[in-house]
Write a protein that holds these residues in place. Sequence first.
Motif, short mmCIF file in Angstrom:
data_model
loop_
_atom_site.label_atom_id
_atom_site.label_comp_id
_atom_site.label_asym_id
_atom_site.label_seq_id
_atom_site.Cartn_x
_atom_site.Cartn_y
_atom_site.Cartn_z
N GLY A 255 -28.61 26.82 17.65
CA GLY A 255 -27.58 26.52 18.64
C GLY A 255 -27.39 25.04 18.90
O GLY A 255 -26.31 24.61 19.30
N GLY A 256 -28.42 24.24 18.64
CA GLY A 256 -28.31 22.81 18.86
C GLY A 256 -29.69 22.19 18.88
O GLY A 256 -30.71 22.88 18.97
N ALA A 257 -29.72 20.88 18.77
CA ALA A 257 -30.99 20.15 18.80
C ALA A 257 -30.77 18.81 19.49
O ALA A 257 -29.68 18.22 19.40
N ALA A 258 -31.80 18.35 20.17
CA ALA A 258 -31.77 17.04 20.82
C ALA A 258 -33.11 16.37 20.60
O ALA A 258 -34.16 16.94 20.87
N LEU A 259 -33.06 15.14 20.07
CA LEU A 259 -34.27 14.43 19.68
C LEU A 259 -34.28 13.04 20.28
O LEU A 259 -33.25 12.38 20.36
N ASP A 260 -35.47 12.60 20.67
CA ASP A 260 -35.66 11.21 21.09
C ASP A 260 -36.51 10.46 20.07
O ASP A 260 -36.82 9.29 20.28
N VAL A 261 -36.87 11.13 18.99
CA VAL A 261 -37.78 10.56 18.00
C VAL A 261 -37.34 10.95 16.59
O VAL A 261 -36.77 12.02 16.38
N LEU A 262 -37.62 10.07 15.63
CA LEU A 262 -37.40 10.35 14.22
C LEU A 262 -38.66 9.98 13.45
O LEU A 262 -39.56 9.33 13.98
N SER A 263 -38.71 10.39 12.19
CA SER A 263 -39.92 10.17 11.39
C SER A 263 -40.16 8.70 11.09
O SER A 263 -41.30 8.28 10.90
N GLU A 264 -39.10 7.89 11.04
CA GLU A 264 -39.23 6.44 10.90
C GLU A 264 -38.46 5.78 12.03
O GLU A 264 -37.30 6.12 12.26
N GLU A 265 -39.11 4.84 12.73
CA GLU A 265 -38.47 4.20 13.87
C GLU A 265 -38.72 2.69 13.87
O GLU A 265 -39.88 2.27 13.77
N PRO A 266 -37.65 1.90 13.96
CA PRO A 266 -36.26 2.35 13.86
C PRO A 266 -35.95 2.86 12.46
O PRO A 266 -36.64 2.51 11.51
#
Length: 319
Positions: A255-266
């Motif tokens: 239905g949807g996704a919300a993320l504050d993190v990724l595998s590489e940052e930035p």
Amino acid sequence: MPFHAVFLDQASLDLGDLELAPLRNLFDELVLHPSTCPEQVSERLQGAQIAISNKVPITRETLQACPELKLVLIAATGCNNIDLAAAGEFGVTVCNCQGYGTASVAQHCIGLLLALATRLADYQKAVQSGRWQQARQFCLLDFPIVELSGKTLGILGYGELGQAVGKLAQALGMQVLIGQLPGRPAQNGRLPLSQLLPQVDALSLHCPLTEQTRGLIGKDELRQMKKTAFLLNTARGGLVDEQALADALKNGHLGGAALDVLSEEPPRSGNVLLAPDIPRLLITPHNAWGSREARQRIVMQLAENTAAFLSGNPMRVIG
């Protein structure tokens, strides 16, 4: 003995809005660097007894090159940027900060859930593009809105932060289920993923990234979730198989996704989730923790950790 301290990446914490006196007053000298490249670390720590780092790596080579170093203060909870084994060998104490961002992250997490449920970003774009102005009715209802009351939130990682998110969700009328993390002893009331995932209307991740949790939510796990379910990740990017998530969203299997993190940052190398054609996806730039109040708590904990170390009773020691 005079104490010389160096903050290697002050700008990652302080935007000029924090009171540093509680920390500064503990040292004979505190040198502040907005940022530090890896090749500058050893040089900048020469002669220092105390190093403060948020994300700048402190390696075995640095510890060998800086024999006067006695204490490393991490201006965060995560310690993967410090060679803890080498620190132990060289007699360097390492202390982190804990629990400082609970209110800020929990608030952000629930905000993301509300944004998904209300399709906030889609409606905002609709207004900005003039669609409301052209509507035949007084309102615009182009995007389905979900009431969270009566829905079920699953939580993976039920420490201080997971519990705070659970309380906020219950205030919205949601039922909360707790998942059993892999590699952990079974606990009463915690459901294995195979039982948890099919039941939840939203799943929120609050667990650390370990070898047991890396890729915790992948293709198979996403398939077990309802097609209407939401996925929230304010923990670590590596917990989710990002390609599998992109595919699930594009194929309508979530239905949807919300993320504050990724595998590489930035995400300097790009990321599959940054593609413009992925629907029902919200991404924020790892800023859930960053309220001024939370960042000031880090300063206070850095000061507490320093004072405790200098008194011979170190606190929040890791490693």
